[in-house]
Design a protein around this motif. Structure first.
Motif, PDB file in Angstrom:
ATOM      1  N   ILE A   5       0.853  -1.208   0.000  1.00 44.56           N
ATOM      2  CA  ILE A   5       0.000   0.000   0.000  1.00 44.56           C
ATOM      3  C   ILE A   5       0.883   1.250   0.000  1.00 44.56           C
ATOM      4  CG2 ILE A   5      -1.663   1.337   1.376  1.00 44.56           C
ATOM      5  CD1 ILE A   5      -3.076  -1.210   2.046  1.00 44.56           C
ATOM      6  N   LEU A   8       2.249   1.808  -3.416  1.00 45.74           N
ATOM      7  CA  LEU A   8       1.247   2.387  -4.334  1.00 45.74           C
ATOM      8  C   LEU A   8       1.058   3.878  -4.068  1.00 45.74           C
ATOM      9  CD1 LEU A   8      -1.674  -0.224  -4.513  1.00 45.74           C
ATOM     10  CD2 LEU A   8      -0.027   0.375  -6.266  1.00 45.74           C
ATOM     11  N   LEU A   9       0.990   4.232  -2.781  1.00 45.91           N
ATOM     12  CA  LEU A   9       0.782   5.643  -2.440  1.00 45.91           C
ATOM     13  C   LEU A   9       1.978   6.483  -2.874  1.00 45.91           C
ATOM     14  CD1 LEU A   9      -0.798   5.397   1.151  1.00 45.91           C
ATOM     15  CD2 LEU A   9      -1.967   5.818  -1.005  1.00 45.91           C
ATOM     16  N   VAL A  16      -4.867   8.176  -4.393  1.00 53.41           N
ATOM     17  CA  VAL A  16      -5.119   6.838  -4.939  1.00 53.41           C
ATOM     18  C   VAL A  16      -6.450   6.389  -4.347  1.00 53.41           C
ATOM     19  CG1 VAL A  16      -4.208   4.518  -5.260  1.00 53.41           C
ATOM     20  CG2 VAL A  16      -2.651   6.384  -4.689  1.00 53.41           C
ATOM     21  N   ASP A  20      -9.039   1.412  -6.263  1.00 57.14           N
ATOM     22  CA  ASP A  20      -7.836   1.102  -7.029  1.00 57.14           C
ATOM     23  C   ASP A  20      -6.899   0.196  -6.239  1.00 57.14           C
ATOM     24  OD1 ASP A  20      -7.347   1.809  -9.553  1.00 57.14           O
ATOM     25  OD2 ASP A  20      -5.831   3.332  -9.066  1.00 57.14           O
ATOM     26  N   ILE A  21      -6.725   0.542  -4.964  1.00 59.64           N
ATOM     27  CA  ILE A  21      -5.830  -0.261  -4.116  1.00 59.64           C
ATOM     28  C   ILE A  21      -6.379  -1.681  -4.005  1.00 59.64           C
ATOM     29  CG2 ILE A  21      -4.775  -0.488  -1.821  1.00 59.64           C
ATOM     30  CD1 ILE A  21      -4.951   2.540  -1.515  1.00 59.64           C
ATOM     31  N   CYS A  22      -7.698  -1.789  -3.759  1.00 59.02           N
ATOM     32  CA  CYS A  22      -8.327  -3.116  -3.632  1.00 59.02           C
ATOM     33  C   CYS A  22      -8.086  -3.944  -4.893  1.00 59.02           C
ATOM     34  CB  CYS A  22      -9.840  -3.000  -3.467  1.00 59.02           C
ATOM     35  SG  CYS A  22     -10.310  -2.161  -1.989  1.00 59.02           S
ATOM     36  N   ARG A  24      -5.800  -3.515  -7.301  1.00 60.20           N
ATOM     37  CA  ARG A  24      -4.409  -3.843  -7.621  1.00 60.20           C
ATOM     38  C   ARG A  24      -3.809  -4.849  -6.665  1.00 60.20           C
ATOM     39  NH1 ARG A  24      -1.849   1.798  -9.490  1.00 60.20           N
ATOM     40  NH2 ARG A  24       0.038   0.556  -9.643  1.00 60.20           N
ATOM     41  N   VAL A  32      -7.915  -2.886   3.353  1.00 61.80           N
ATOM     42  CA  VAL A  32      -7.167  -1.661   3.023  1.00 61.80           C
ATOM     43  C   VAL A  32      -7.334  -0.638   4.138  1.00 61.80           C
ATOM     44  CG1 VAL A  32      -7.045   0.309   1.432  1.00 61.80           C
ATOM     45  CG2 VAL A  32      -7.336  -2.004   0.531  1.00 61.80           C
TER      46      VAL A  32
END
Ligand code: ATP
Length: 329
Positions: A5, A8-9, A16, A20-22, A24, A32
């Motif tokens: 995470i 990604l951030l 973000v 999107d996080i979920c 990816r 999350v």
């Protein structure tokens, strides 16, 4: 997952979205949300805005596994990162893990070492929270006779890593001390477990004084920190990442010949002793000469000052220390 995470951030400029996080990371929104909450508790400032998502505003100066992993762009060095708040010595911990089956590339890093080690039984001051106390575990398949050169490879990686992360130019005091302003900012201790013709493992301990503001009196005149030298606090995780990336790059070159023939010229550009008078401290004997550089096995080439001592000598690191004539370098 916290590391992913964070990564990604960091990669994203701007927000973000949770969705999107979920997607990816193939995890649920609750997972999350829980991770974000934990990261906030650990000191990360993450803004959450409805319909936009999450934004990493600030990271704490920590060297936890998720912080280091999220900054790291390496193939094997630092995979995995094992973080400890406190340990006796990261070299000792890495050796214990190696015996228990930990793999090539494992990084052990601690906020504090209670019994940090220098060479030949000397200590290494490693107070909590300010320095980088880490050990990289290697399980190479070359001959044990080659392993001592890794300590020079590590010094090159620290020099390049510090430069990449902070802009600070440092030099190397042969074989492996990284020095700035005549004082040591990093010490390296390489230890090996081997059979006559087989390496079990090598541990490369790297101690970098990062945000240290003052040193114990006994080492104050010889120790430097990145903060004292640049006037700026560093994010230790970023320094760790840049050092490991540099190590991986130099190690690849080292493996091509399993010696320093392709790295020697670059090492010498950083070698503070080059063309300087050095005092070679051998057990029971001291002599002076001019350091000319290193050979492809990492030995220091020294032309003795005493003409009757003969031609250029090759000095092996093992039991020897080298000092400048007027001080440490
Ligand atoms: P050499 O390797 O040339 O023999 P050295 O004295 O620098 O020299 P190391 O084993 O590399 O030896 O490092 C241990 C020494 O470093 C200690 O004896 C102490 O003088 C010094 N030292 C200990 N902690 C620190 C630190 N955090 N930063 C800088 N120097 C330190």
């Amino acid at each position: 997952m916290k590391a992913e995470i964070l990564q990604l951030l960091r990669e994203q400029e701007g927000y973000v979205s949770g969705q999107d996080i979920c997607r990816r990371l193939s995890v649920s929104r609750t997972a999350v949300w829980k991770c974000i909450r934990q990261l906030k508790e650990e000191g990360y400032r993450i803004e959450a805005v409805q319909n936009r998502g999450y934004l990493l505003v600030q990271s704490p100066d920590r060297v936890t596994a998720e912080e280091v992993s999220s900054l790291l762009k390496t193939e094997w060095a630092g995979h995995p990162v094992i973080f400890l708040e406190k340990t006796d010595s990261t070299n000792n911990e890495a050796k214990r893990l190696a015996e228990a089956g930990a793999g090539h590339g494992t990084l052990v890093i601690a906020e504090e070492q209670e019994a940090g080690k220098g060479r030949r039984g000397r200590g290494w001051s490693s107070p909590a929270g300010t320095g980088i106390w880490m050990t990289l575990l290697l399980k190479p398949d070359f001959s044990p006779s080659r392993a001592s050169m890794l300590t020079l490879v590590a010094a090159m990686a620290v020099e390049r890593g510090i430069r990449a992360a902070t802009g600070l130019e440092t030099g190397i005091k042969w074989p492996n001390d990284v020095v700035t302003g005549g004082k040591k900012v990093c010490g390296i201790l390489t230890e090996m477990s081997a059979e006559p013709d087989l390496i079990n493992h090598v541990v490369i301990g790297i101690g970098i004084n990062a945000n240290t503001e003052e040193f114990p009196e006994e080492i104050g005149s010889r120790a430097a920190s990145l903060y004292l030298e640049t006037g700026k606090r560093v994010k230790r995780g970023a320094v760790v990442a840049r050092v490991l990336e540099a190590f991986e790059a130099y190690y690849r070159i080292f493996l091509e010949t399993t010696d320093l023939s392709a790295l020697r010229a670059e090492y010498e550009t950083r070698l503070l002793n080059k063309n300087e008078t050095v005092c070679v401290l051998e057990p029971g004997r001291e002599w002076k000469g001019t350091a000319l550089g290193i050979d492809s096995l990492g030995r220091l080439l020294v032309k003795p000052a005493d003409p009757s001592a003969g031609g250029v000598k090759t000095v092996e690191s093992g039991e020897v220390s080298v000092r400048g004539v007027y001080g440490y370098v």
